[in-house]
Design a protein around this motif. Structure first.
Motif, PDB file in Angstrom:
ATOM      1  N   MET A  95       4.316 -22.834   1.902  1.00  0.00           N
ATOM      2  CA  MET A  95       5.285 -21.824   1.498  1.00  0.00           C
ATOM      3  C   MET A  95       5.566 -20.888   2.663  1.00  0.00           C
ATOM      4  SD  MET A  95       4.950 -18.988  -1.544  1.00  0.00           S
ATOM      5  CE  MET A  95       3.558 -18.197  -0.703  1.00  0.00           C
ATOM      6  N   ASN A  96       6.838 -20.755   3.027  1.00  0.00           N
ATOM      7  CA  ASN A  96       7.218 -19.839   4.097  1.00  0.00           C
ATOM      8  C   ASN A  96       7.109 -18.403   3.626  1.00  0.00           C
ATOM      9  OD1 ASN A  96       7.847 -21.973   5.812  1.00  0.00           O
ATOM     10  ND2 ASN A  96       9.941 -22.111   5.008  1.00  0.00           N
ATOM     11  N   ARG A  97       6.482 -17.575   4.436  1.00  0.00           N
ATOM     12  CA  ARG A  97       6.349 -16.166   4.077  1.00  0.00           C
ATOM     13  C   ARG A  97       7.642 -15.438   4.407  1.00  0.00           C
ATOM     14  NH1 ARG A  97       1.427 -14.102   3.123  1.00  0.00           N
ATOM     15  NH2 ARG A  97       1.911 -12.096   4.068  1.00  0.00           N
ATOM     16  N   ARG A  98       8.117 -14.645   3.461  1.00  0.00           N
ATOM     17  CA  ARG A  98       9.363 -13.914   3.662  1.00  0.00           C
ATOM     18  C   ARG A  98       9.093 -12.607   4.379  1.00  0.00           C
ATOM     19  NH1 ARG A  98      12.235 -17.102   0.150  1.00  0.00           N
ATOM     20  NH2 ARG A  98      10.999 -17.789  -1.600  1.00  0.00           N
ATOM     21  N   LYS A  99      10.117 -12.098   5.046  1.00  0.00           N
ATOM     22  CA  LYS A  99      10.007 -10.830   5.759  1.00  0.00           C
ATOM     23  C   LYS A  99      10.058  -9.688   4.757  1.00  0.00           C
ATOM     24  CE  LYS A  99      12.547 -13.087   9.463  1.00  0.00           C
ATOM     25  NZ  LYS A  99      13.811 -13.119  10.225  1.00  0.00           N
ATOM     26  N   LEU A 100       9.068  -8.795   4.796  1.00  0.00           N
ATOM     27  CA  LEU A 100       9.011  -7.702   3.844  1.00  0.00           C
ATOM     28  C   LEU A 100      10.030  -6.623   4.162  1.00  0.00           C
ATOM     29  CD1 LEU A 100       5.189  -7.250   3.238  1.00  0.00           C
ATOM     30  CD2 LEU A 100       6.870  -8.239   1.713  1.00  0.00           C
ATOM     31  N   SER A 101      10.423  -6.509   5.419  1.00  0.00           N
ATOM     32  CA  SER A 101      11.391  -5.481   5.789  1.00  0.00           C
ATOM     33  C   SER A 101      12.786  -5.925   5.372  1.00  0.00           C
ATOM     34  CB  SER A 101      11.368  -5.232   7.292  1.00  0.00           C
ATOM     35  OG  SER A 101      11.768  -6.392   7.985  1.00  0.00           O
ATOM     36  N   ASN A 102      13.678  -4.946   5.169  1.00  0.00           N
ATOM     37  CA  ASN A 102      15.079  -5.258   4.903  1.00  0.00           C
ATOM     38  C   ASN A 102      15.750  -5.642   6.201  1.00  0.00           C
ATOM     39  OD1 ASN A 102      14.697  -4.561   2.243  1.00  0.00           O
ATOM     40  ND2 ASN A 102      15.203  -2.410   2.631  1.00  0.00           N
ATOM     41  N   ARG A 103      16.978  -6.123   6.108  1.00  0.00           N
ATOM     42  CA  ARG A 103      17.669  -6.548   7.316  1.00  0.00           C
ATOM     43  C   ARG A 103      17.865  -5.406   8.288  1.00  0.00           C
ATOM     44  NH1 ARG A 103      22.269 -10.454   4.727  1.00  0.00           N
ATOM     45  NH2 ARG A 103      21.421 -10.108   2.677  1.00  0.00           N
ATOM     46  N   ASN A 104      18.021  -4.204   7.771  1.00  0.00           N
ATOM     47  CA  ASN A 104      18.219  -3.060   8.666  1.00  0.00           C
ATOM     48  C   ASN A 104      16.893  -2.423   9.052  1.00  0.00           C
ATOM     49  OD1 ASN A 104      17.453  -1.858   6.322  1.00  0.00           O
ATOM     50  ND2 ASN A 104      19.385  -0.771   5.960  1.00  0.00           N
ATOM     51  N   GLY A 105      15.787  -3.046   8.609  1.00  0.00           N
ATOM     52  CA  GLY A 105      14.474  -2.549   8.990  1.00  0.00           C
ATOM     53  C   GLY A 105      13.927  -1.498   8.052  1.00  0.00           C
ATOM     54  N   VAL A 106      14.673  -1.149   6.995  1.00  0.00           N
ATOM     55  CA  VAL A 106      14.246  -0.098   6.069  1.00  0.00           C
ATOM     56  C   VAL A 106      13.728  -0.742   4.756  1.00  0.00           C
ATOM     57  CG1 VAL A 106      14.974   1.890   4.757  1.00  0.00           C
ATOM     58  CG2 VAL A 106      16.007   1.435   6.966  1.00  0.00           C
TER      59      VAL A 106
END
Length: 344
Positions: free
Chosen positions: A1-12
């Protein structure tokens, strides 16, 4: 399972009331401040078991009235004439979204529906203050609801708008993926947003393809089993297990990027940012509920079953959700017009 990025696209990452037997002395009646009267009202409503969200709405409505009156004021100033002036102000002069600095589009005059909601709140309070002897007369006794020939439609989303929204969400990001599944749940069940964000893993019944809404979380305090598509429920279970790889164990399905329960207000803020990015005029959680209701009926579902699914106490409320736009009307007419059989 690929881990998703917890940050939003704008980093917030209207009924008249009898005079109470118990009353304050005349001098006390004339000097009771609305802030004191509000505190008494809120304490009484808390004792009756009203939800915090309802209490917050009472507080907010009176704060708006106090702002119009220039601050705290004696209840004796709240006359029928003063209330009518306030109604006219709301209908014709008050700016929509006046307190929201981020709202660029503002217009004069609130809708009749919005004004009537505030009048119902004020009527409830004035009835209480009168019966408690805080005011010598009930200023709301002869105040009627605002009449309007226009039945305000609850706006839903078109299939094109739904696809545009879902295409915008990037599943590589945890927040986007979570919001996609929340949107799918709302579109599949017609749940209220506060019910949906608070779904727990134990509420999901895969065998019956339902989601349990306990009475403590239901607006009308009635528990119900909401039918749901099995594939949507499977995705929610997958999200729950994915959460376990990021955060400490939580019984909630929808979490924020800190591992805390996701809130309806946080989702609203996310939608407000998204609508700007994709060029939509309006985007709110309640639109998904209306979209479900409209599509359910267009696909052949009946009104009374829909009322049960979405937990409306009155069928009139359910009917409000079936206002259709011109495209829907044309499409339905094209299929069901009786003249079709004579044109063959």
């Amino acid at each position: 399972m690929n881990r998703r990025k917890l940050s939003n696209r704008n980093g917030v990452g209207h009924k008249s009331l009898k005079r109470p037997n118990r009353r304050l002395e005349r001098d006390d009646v004339d000097t009771v401040m609305v802030s004191v009267a509000l505190k008494s009202f809120v304490e009484a409503k808390r004792a009756e078991g009203l939800r915090d969200r309802t209490i917050e709405a009472y507080n907010e409505h009176i704060k708006l009235l106090m702002r119009y009156m220039g601050g705290d004021f004696p209840l004796s100033k709240l006359t029928a004439d003063q209330i009518r002036e306030y109604v006219n102000y709301m209908l014709y002069d008050r700016l929509t979204y006046q307190e929201d600095e981020h709202r660029k589009k503002k217009k004069k005059g609130l809708s009749a529906n919005t004004v009537n909601i505030r009048l119902r709140t004020l009527r409830t309070m004035c009835n209480y203050w009168f019966l408690e002897g805080m005011i010598s007369t009930n200023p709301m006794q002869n105040i009627s609801q605002v009449k309007s020939d226009y039945v305000e439609e609850v706006p839903g989303l078109s299939p094109k708008e739904v696809k545009k929204l879902l295409n915008y969400l990037n599943d590589e990001f945890f927040g986007d993926y979570r919001d996609r599944l929340l949107i799918m749940l709302l579109l599949d069940t017609g749940m209220r947003i506060n019910e949906a964000v608070n779904v727990k893993i134990g509420d999901i019944n895969m065998k019956r393809s339902t989601v349990h809404i306990p009475s403590a979380r239901a607006k009308n305090r009635r528990y119900r089993e909401v039918p749901a598509t099995l594939s949507v429920l499977q995705k929610l279970v997958e999200l729950y297990h994915e959460n376990e790889s990021y955060f400490e164990q939580s019984e909630y399905i929808f979490l924020n990027t800190d591992g805390e329960p996701y809130s309806s207000d946080a989702f609203r803020k996310r939608l407000n940012r998204i609508k700007v990015d994709i060029g939509m005029e309006r985007l709110s959680p309640h639109q998904f509920r209306h979209t479900f209701c409209r599509e359910y009926l267009l696909n052949g579902g009946d009104l009374f079953t829909l009322q049960k699914i979405v937990d409306h106490a009155d069928i009139k409320t359910t009917r409000k959700y079936i206002q259709m736009d011109e495209d829907n009307l044309r499409a339905q007419h094209g299929v069901y017009s009786p003249v079709n059989k004579y044109l063959e």
